[in-house]
Design a protein around this motif. Structure first.
Motif, short mmCIF file in Angstrom:
data_model
loop_
_atom_site.label_atom_id
_atom_site.label_comp_id
_atom_site.label_asym_id
_atom_site.label_seq_id
_atom_site.Cartn_x
_atom_site.Cartn_y
_atom_site.Cartn_z
N PHE A 7 -38.59 -25.77 26.22
CA PHE A 7 -38.02 -24.48 26.60
C PHE A 7 -37.33 -23.77 25.44
O PHE A 7 -36.34 -23.08 25.61
CB PHE A 7 -37.00 -24.68 27.75
CG PHE A 7 -37.56 -25.40 28.94
CD1 PHE A 7 -38.56 -24.83 29.71
CD2 PHE A 7 -37.09 -26.65 29.30
CE1 PHE A 7 -39.08 -25.50 30.82
CE2 PHE A 7 -37.59 -27.33 30.40
CZ PHE A 7 -38.60 -26.75 31.16
N LYS A 8 -37.87 -23.92 24.23
CA LYS A 8 -37.25 -23.30 23.05
C LYS A 8 -37.22 -21.78 23.16
O LYS A 8 -36.20 -21.15 22.90
CB LYS A 8 -38.00 -23.71 21.78
CG LYS A 8 -37.81 -25.17 21.40
CD LYS A 8 -38.55 -25.47 20.10
CE LYS A 8 -38.39 -26.92 19.69
NZ LYS A 8 -39.19 -27.84 20.48
N THR A 9 -38.33 -21.18 23.57
CA THR A 9 -38.41 -19.72 23.68
C THR A 9 -37.48 -19.23 24.78
O THR A 9 -36.78 -18.23 24.62
CB THR A 9 -39.86 -19.26 23.95
OG1 THR A 9 -40.71 -19.85 22.96
CG2 THR A 9 -39.99 -17.75 23.88
N PHE A 10 -37.43 -19.96 25.89
CA PHE A 10 -36.54 -19.60 26.99
C PHE A 10 -35.09 -19.62 26.51
O PHE A 10 -34.32 -18.71 26.79
CB PHE A 10 -36.74 -20.57 28.17
CG PHE A 10 -35.90 -20.24 29.37
CD1 PHE A 10 -36.22 -19.15 30.17
CD2 PHE A 10 -34.80 -21.01 29.72
CE1 PHE A 10 -35.45 -18.84 31.28
CE2 PHE A 10 -34.03 -20.71 30.82
CZ PHE A 10 -34.36 -19.62 31.61
N GLY A 11 -34.74 -20.64 25.74
CA GLY A 11 -33.38 -20.74 25.19
C GLY A 11 -33.04 -19.56 24.30
O GLY A 11 -31.95 -19.01 24.37
N LYS A 12 -34.00 -19.17 23.45
CA LYS A 12 -33.81 -18.01 22.57
C LYS A 12 -33.60 -16.75 23.41
O LYS A 12 -32.76 -15.91 23.11
CB LYS A 12 -35.03 -17.81 21.67
CG LYS A 12 -34.94 -18.54 20.37
CD LYS A 12 -36.12 -18.12 19.48
CE LYS A 12 -36.67 -19.36 18.81
NZ LYS A 12 -38.05 -19.33 18.48
N ALA A 13 -34.41 -16.61 24.46
CA ALA A 13 -34.33 -15.44 25.33
C ALA A 13 -32.96 -15.37 26.01
O ALA A 13 -32.35 -14.29 26.10
CB ALA A 13 -35.44 -15.47 26.38
N ILE A 14 -32.45 -16.51 26.47
CA ILE A 14 -31.14 -16.58 27.11
C ILE A 14 -30.06 -16.11 26.13
O ILE A 14 -29.18 -15.33 26.48
CB ILE A 14 -30.85 -18.02 27.60
CG1 ILE A 14 -31.77 -18.41 28.75
CG2 ILE A 14 -29.39 -18.20 27.98
CD1 ILE A 14 -31.58 -17.68 30.04
N GLU A 15 -30.16 -16.58 24.88
CA GLU A 15 -29.19 -16.16 23.86
C GLU A 15 -29.27 -14.66 23.59
O GLU A 15 -28.25 -13.97 23.57
CB GLU A 15 -29.43 -16.93 22.56
CG GLU A 15 -28.82 -18.30 22.56
CD GLU A 15 -29.15 -19.08 21.30
OE1 GLU A 15 -29.23 -18.46 20.22
OE2 GLU A 15 -29.32 -20.31 21.42
N ARG A 16 -30.49 -14.14 23.39
CA ARG A 16 -30.67 -12.72 23.09
C ARG A 16 -30.16 -11.84 24.23
O ARG A 16 -29.69 -10.74 24.02
CB ARG A 16 -32.16 -12.39 22.87
CG ARG A 16 -32.73 -13.02 21.63
CD ARG A 16 -32.50 -12.14 20.39
NE ARG A 16 -32.85 -12.82 19.18
CZ ARG A 16 -34.04 -12.76 18.60
NH1 ARG A 16 -34.99 -12.02 19.12
NH2 ARG A 16 -34.26 -13.42 17.49
N ALA A 17 -30.29 -12.35 25.46
CA ALA A 17 -29.87 -11.59 26.63
C ALA A 17 -28.36 -11.68 26.85
O ALA A 17 -27.81 -11.00 27.71
CB ALA A 17 -30.60 -12.09 27.87
N GLY A 18 -27.69 -12.56 26.10
CA GLY A 18 -26.25 -12.75 26.28
C GLY A 18 -25.90 -13.50 27.55
O GLY A 18 -24.83 -13.33 28.12
N MET A 19 -26.84 -14.34 28.00
CA MET A 19 -26.63 -15.06 29.27
C MET A 19 -26.20 -16.51 29.08
O MET A 19 -26.02 -17.23 30.05
CB MET A 19 -27.92 -15.02 30.10
CG MET A 19 -28.25 -13.64 30.62
SD MET A 19 -29.90 -13.53 31.39
CE MET A 19 -29.81 -14.79 32.66
#
Length: 146
Positions: A22-34
């Motif tokens: 889930f590396k991309t998902f983790g990056k997305a969570i960070e970018r979204a501020g979640m």
């Protein structure tokens, strides 16, 4: 009562990171501020698209979502993968739809003991964390309304 035991002390974000799929998902969570929300009390059930699922997105879609001006759209998309509460796949399989955190309902289907949410099949179920559970899915679901 769910038979899911929780002896994982890591929160959802750290559990996803430790999993490796889930590396991309983790990056997305960070970018979204979640990150803070998903490290918080919860509990949450997260249908996390695997890295392979993100690779199926149209070319440039992810890069576009990661741009600062598209943060709202990214947050909406990610929230479409989150349900309040700690729900096992067995629980979810009994539903006709999941009410996601973004407010939109995602249809649930159960066929041949396989659970799908809005067409994304659960490929790894019941990954426990301290503040919820992760179900890996094979497709990134796009909400119809942002």
């Amino acid at each position: 009562m769910s038979t899911m035991t929780n002896n994982n002390t890591k929160n959802l974000v750290d559990t996803a990171a430790a999993n490796g799929s889930f590396k991309t998902f983790g990056k997305a969570i960070e970018r979204a501020g979640m990150s803070e929300t998903l490290r918080g009390d919860g509990p949450f059930t997260v249908f996390a698209p695997t890295d392979a699922a993100f690779e199926k997105l149209p070319s440039g879609k992810l890069d576009n979502l990661f741009k600062p001006e598209n943060k709202e759209e990214l947050v909406s998309l990610l929230n479409y993968h989150v349900v309040s509460g700690r729900k096992s796949v067995a629980d979810v399989g009994k539903w006709e739809a999941a009410r996601t955190v973004n407010g939109q309902s995602a249809p649930i289907t159960l066929a041949n003991d396989k659970v799908s949410i809005d067409g994304a099949q659960v490929t790894s179920a019941d990954i426990a964390s301290s503040n919820g559970v992760i179900h890996g899915i094979d497709k990134v679901n796009i909400p119809t309304k942002q």
